[in-house]
Scaffold this active site. Sequence first.
Site, PDB file in Angstrom:
ATOM      1  N   PHE A 139       0.809  -1.221   0.000  1.00  0.00           N
ATOM      2  CA  PHE A 139       0.000   0.000   0.000  1.00  0.00           C
ATOM      3  C   PHE A 139       0.841   1.270   0.000  1.00  0.00           C
ATOM      4  O   PHE A 139       2.001   1.276   0.407  1.00  0.00           O
ATOM      5  CB  PHE A 139      -0.907   0.021   1.231  1.00  0.00           C
ATOM      6  CG  PHE A 139      -0.137   0.105   2.540  1.00  0.00           C
ATOM      7  CD1 PHE A 139       0.116   1.338   3.122  1.00  0.00           C
ATOM      8  CD2 PHE A 139       0.328  -1.035   3.177  1.00  0.00           C
ATOM      9  CE1 PHE A 139       0.826   1.424   4.311  1.00  0.00           C
ATOM     10  CE2 PHE A 139       1.037  -0.958   4.368  1.00  0.00           C
ATOM     11  CZ  PHE A 139       1.286   0.276   4.937  1.00  0.00           C
ATOM     12  N   HIS A 140       0.218   2.365  -0.455  1.00  0.00           N
ATOM     13  CA  HIS A 140       0.684   3.734  -0.230  1.00  0.00           C
ATOM     14  C   HIS A 140      -0.166   4.296   0.922  1.00  0.00           C
ATOM     15  O   HIS A 140      -1.358   4.002   1.014  1.00  0.00           O
ATOM     16  CB  HIS A 140       0.460   4.637  -1.446  1.00  0.00           C
ATOM     17  CG  HIS A 140       1.204   4.242  -2.667  1.00  0.00           C
ATOM     18  ND1 HIS A 140       0.779   3.244  -3.501  1.00  0.00           N
ATOM     19  CD2 HIS A 140       2.347   4.745  -3.213  1.00  0.00           C
ATOM     20  CE1 HIS A 140       1.620   3.135  -4.518  1.00  0.00           C
ATOM     21  NE2 HIS A 140       2.575   4.024  -4.375  1.00  0.00           N
ATOM     22  N   ASP A 141       0.427   5.145   1.749  1.00  0.00           N
ATOM     23  CA  ASP A 141      -0.299   5.681   2.894  1.00  0.00           C
ATOM     24  C   ASP A 141      -1.564   6.442   2.499  1.00  0.00           C
ATOM     25  O   ASP A 141      -2.628   6.244   3.070  1.00  0.00           O
ATOM     26  CB  ASP A 141       0.613   6.562   3.747  1.00  0.00           C
ATOM     27  CG  ASP A 141       1.278   7.700   2.961  1.00  0.00           C
ATOM     28  OD1 ASP A 141       1.140   7.740   1.718  1.00  0.00           O
ATOM     29  OD2 ASP A 141       1.950   8.541   3.596  1.00  0.00           O
ATOM     30  N   ASP A 143      -3.354   6.146  -0.104  1.00  0.00           N
ATOM     31  CA  ASP A 143      -4.342   5.322  -0.795  1.00  0.00           C
ATOM     32  C   ASP A 143      -5.276   4.639   0.185  1.00  0.00           C
ATOM     33  O   ASP A 143      -6.446   4.413  -0.113  1.00  0.00           O
ATOM     34  CB  ASP A 143      -3.653   4.256  -1.658  1.00  0.00           C
ATOM     35  CG  ASP A 143      -2.957   4.860  -2.855  1.00  0.00           C
ATOM     36  OD1 ASP A 143      -3.387   5.942  -3.295  1.00  0.00           O
ATOM     37  OD2 ASP A 143      -1.995   4.265  -3.340  1.00  0.00           O
ATOM     38  N   THR A 180       4.601   2.195   1.693  1.00  0.00           N
ATOM     39  CA  THR A 180       5.344   3.351   1.210  1.00  0.00           C
ATOM     40  C   THR A 180       4.518   4.615   1.411  1.00  0.00           C
ATOM     41  O   THR A 180       3.317   4.548   1.692  1.00  0.00           O
ATOM     42  CB  THR A 180       5.725   3.197  -0.279  1.00  0.00           C
ATOM     43  OG1 THR A 180       6.619   4.250  -0.645  1.00  0.00           O
ATOM     44  CG2 THR A 180       4.505   3.255  -1.179  1.00  0.00           C
TER      45      THR A 180
END
Length: 292
Positions: A139-141, A143, A180
Amino acid sequence: MKAGKFLFVLICLHVHHLAVIAGIPQTCPADTGNGCGEWEGEFFPGIPKIKYEGPKSKNPLAFKWYNAEEEILGKKMKEWMRFSVAFWHTFRGTGGDPFGAPTKMWRWEDGTNSLDMAKRRMRANFEFIDKLGVELWCFHDRDIAPDGKTLEEANANLDEVVALTKQLQAKINVHPLWGTAQLFMHPRYMHGGATSSELSVYAYAAAQVKKAMEVTHYLGGENYVFWGGREGYQTLLNTDMERELDHMARFFEAAVALRRRLDSMGHYLLNPSLKNPPNTSMIGMPQQQLIS
């Protein structure tokens, strides 16, 4: 006569256009008081857990060649092929491009990026992972949780979603392959985060990465990824290459210092996405490949 035929064609095209619109799956309305509320039941109804059935299977929702439990050279196939569900690609990507409208419309989306919507997406994510039978996700934070007007608000939003995520993970025994920070979507990052010429942007990026690293560690992530798609210069006319690299080096040094405090953080990974996006050239330069 020609004018009449042309008008007839226009009418047919208009009718076809309306039919296409009518055929688009309807999403959950943004006004949750209008019959939506909390999502009930399954997000992917009628779809069982995907199983291995062999190459002769006619079932379109069955693995033909991937048998997770089959042992090969002393390790199970799932240990050799560590598939991970990417939250952005699966649940936040719209299927659109610069020349076309979005083509992915999930039934549970309400058109907002609220905390309630973020939690609903997360429940859908883990149902998807469970049915697919994989043990990893990434994941991206930004998102998984909405941004905020301030860093404190953004961190609070992330904490609330991560608390639910921790519970959902435990139910099906999965964890992140990596996490990330999304240092590319917000306009503040138009000239990068670690390489930005603006001190306030550099500091904000550092704080966002720190929080994302801590969250990844809390969720049991195996790795942390630095995705530098916005890092670097747009043209040689508006940059100081040596200075940018020095800034990036100090950024990484600070991250390594934090890693020492997070004992079981795992590996740091640098993603050398060549020319992605194409207007930030450092990502495709030999210098970027060297640091990767």
